[in-house]
Design an enzyme around this catalytic site. Structure first.
Site, PDB file in Angstrom:
ATOM      1  N   HIS A 128      -2.188  -3.537   9.685  1.00  0.00           N
ATOM      2  CA  HIS A 128      -2.315  -2.782   8.434  1.00  0.00           C
ATOM      3  C   HIS A 128      -3.483  -3.364   7.640  1.00  0.00           C
ATOM      4  CE1 HIS A 128      -1.153  -1.404   4.377  1.00  0.00           C
ATOM      5  NE2 HIS A 128      -0.335  -0.535   4.949  1.00  0.00           N
ATOM      6  N   ASP A 205       3.545 -10.464   9.165  1.00  0.00           N
ATOM      7  CA  ASP A 205       3.786  -9.312   8.295  1.00  0.00           C
ATOM      8  C   ASP A 205       5.060  -8.636   8.797  1.00  0.00           C
ATOM      9  OD1 ASP A 205       3.924  -6.805   7.152  1.00  0.00           O
ATOM     10  OD2 ASP A 205       1.895  -6.179   7.737  1.00  0.00           O
ATOM     11  N   GLN A 208       7.643  -3.909   8.431  1.00  0.00           N
ATOM     12  CA  GLN A 208       8.291  -2.879   9.239  1.00  0.00           C
ATOM     13  C   GLN A 208       9.435  -3.428  10.083  1.00  0.00           C
ATOM     14  OE1 GLN A 208       7.704   0.299   8.976  1.00  0.00           O
ATOM     15  NE2 GLN A 208       5.949   0.111   7.609  1.00  0.00           N
ATOM     16  N   LYS A 231      10.958  -1.006   1.571  1.00  0.00           N
ATOM     17  CA  LYS A 231      11.135  -0.606   2.970  1.00  0.00           C
ATOM     18  C   LYS A 231      12.504  -0.999   3.504  1.00  0.00           C
ATOM     19  CE  LYS A 231       6.168  -0.898   3.898  1.00  0.00           C
ATOM     20  NZ  LYS A 231       5.818   0.525   3.985  1.00  0.00           N
ATOM     21  N   CYS A 369      -3.174   3.425   6.740  1.00  0.00           N
ATOM     22  CA  CYS A 369      -3.772   2.128   6.375  1.00  0.00           C
ATOM     23  C   CYS A 369      -4.016   1.275   7.614  1.00  0.00           C
ATOM     24  CB  CYS A 369      -2.887   1.382   5.371  1.00  0.00           C
ATOM     25  SG  CYS A 369      -2.787   2.182   3.764  1.00  0.00           S
TER      26      CYS A 369
END
Length: 411
Positions: A128, A205, A208, A231, A369
């Site tokens: 991202h 990261d 997700q 999220k 993104c």
């Protein structure tokens, strides 16, 4: 193909917790499949926000009065909740941010300030922008170098290429746990182990990942891990950075202001202990307390149960989608998360998304993104459908039939 009668996860029951799912779009019952961008918020999370504003609102920390003490206790209870949720060793390792993006910027700015020219950072082609641009800014400030791990044709990471990029100059490896475009679940435990073997630290990261699969810092042995509340069925504007205490202790403050100080005079300032050293200004203590409620909600259902349900939806939808002529799916790695990025022939993703919206199907279109990844794939963007705990087989079938209906219009 899946049999709806064999789906035992009570998604229909959970849907009742999300009033927005009862909306109509253009006169059609809404099917919400934009969950990789933001999940919807259950009623109990919104109720917790209302309760704090109406019954407990006062600025946190330093206040001796009852309301301030209550708000502080609620916010710090969230820190402990997050610690347990991700398996951190101490609440000192849980830093509150505005989201994954700020958390990565914090690491890039603070830990990155200790890097020297010629040090190397390894990223991947699937990142991202939030895990690319902060490192580019650091490169431009300090003369570090960026290396990029390629992906294979199925969207999985080329681990042989990754191993070859690791050198004694590697300082940081920063990768997505799960790709927001391809759904690829990266082997982060191995990625972290190899980074440590090379003397580097690992930044993950997790935006997700945390709403879909269990994560445990003790098992992963990550140095830094970041995710966002919105999220995982929580409010927007709230995020988490986990960092190993010994690293956070060494790092300079990210921002200056109230709360992150111990003593201020014009000649000199001393800074607060962890975790407050990195939390300047009034935090979103209302949103943080609501994150506590969101984590409770997810844990009650069980991440393993959610993951199994979403895998069933993914399998059902992928199989039926591929029956439609012209469908191209991007990201087919084994064990992928419940994300489907696709195109209908050479039709523009925007046109597909616009027509689906007219049929009540809410998906995301664009480059998500991840423009460097789109360049690798040789496309401008995709249509992305991403599943959550409240999606049902009926949602999947409505989505599939909508794609089947519009495909002839676009090809």
């Amino acid at each position: 193909m899946s049999d709806p009668d064999k789906t035992t996860f009570p998604a229909e029951t959970y849907r009742k917790d999300f009033p927005i799912l009862g909306r109509e779009i253009h006169g059609k019952p809404m099917v919400y499949l934009d969950n990789a961008a933001s999940t919807q918020t259950p009623r109990e999370v919104v109720d917790s926000i209302t309760d704090i504003y109406f019954s407990h609102k006062a600025n946190v920390h330093r206040g001796v009065h009852t309301l301030s003490q209550e708000a502080t206790a609620m916010m710090e209870a969230t820190r402990e909740k997050v610690r347990r949720f991700i398996g951190a060793s101490s609440t000192d390792e849980i830093i509150f941010t505005r989201g994954t993006t700020e958390a990565i910027n914090l690491v890039a700015s603070s830990y990155g300030s200790m890097l020297k020219p010629g040090d190397e950072i390894i990223l991947t082609e699937m990142e991202h922008h939030a895990n690319i641009v902060p490192w580019q800014l650091l490169r431009d400030r300090q003369g570090i170098e960026i290396k990029v791990v390629p992906i294979r044709s199925d969207g999985s990471l080329d681990m042989d290429a990754y191993r070859s990029l690791l050198t004694e100059r590697t300082a940081i490896v920063s990768v997505a746990h799960v790709s927001n475009v391809l759904g690829t679940v990266n082997p982060v435990a191995e990625i972290i182990r190899l980074a440590h073997d090379a003397g580097a630290v690992a930044m993950i990261d997790g935006a997700q990942a945390v709403a879909h699969i269990p994560v445990d810092m003790k098992q992963l042995n990550a140095d830094f891990y970041a995710f966002s509340s919105h999220k995982i069925y929580g409010p927007t504007g709230v995020g988490i950075l986990y960092g190993r205490r010994e690293l956070l202790d060494r790092m300079p403050p990210y921002q200056g202001g109230g709360e992150m100080i111990s003593h201020v005079s014009f000649p000199h300032t001393t800074f607060a202990e962890l975790p407050f050293k990195f939390e300047a200004g009034t935090p979103d203590y209302v949103g943080l307390a609501a994150l506590h409620t969101a984590i409770d909600y997810v844990c009650r259902i069980g991440l393993d149960n959610i993951a199994a349900h979403e895998e069933e939806l993914l399998r059902h939808t992928t199989g039926r989608l591929l029956e439609i002529p012209g469908i191209r799916i991007f990201g087919t790695a084994p064990g992928k998360s419940a994300i489907i990025s696709f195109l209908i022939g050479s039709a523009h993703h925007y046109d597909t998304g616009l027509l689906l919206d007219k049929l009540g199907i809410e998906v995301r279109t664009g480059h998500h993104c991840a423009q460097p990844l789109m360049h690798v794939l040789g496309i401008e963007g995709t249509v992305r459908a991403a599943f959550a705990l409240y999606n049902t087989i009926n949602d999947c079938d409505r989505f599939i039939e909508a794609v089947r209906r519009i495909a002839p219009m676009l090809t």
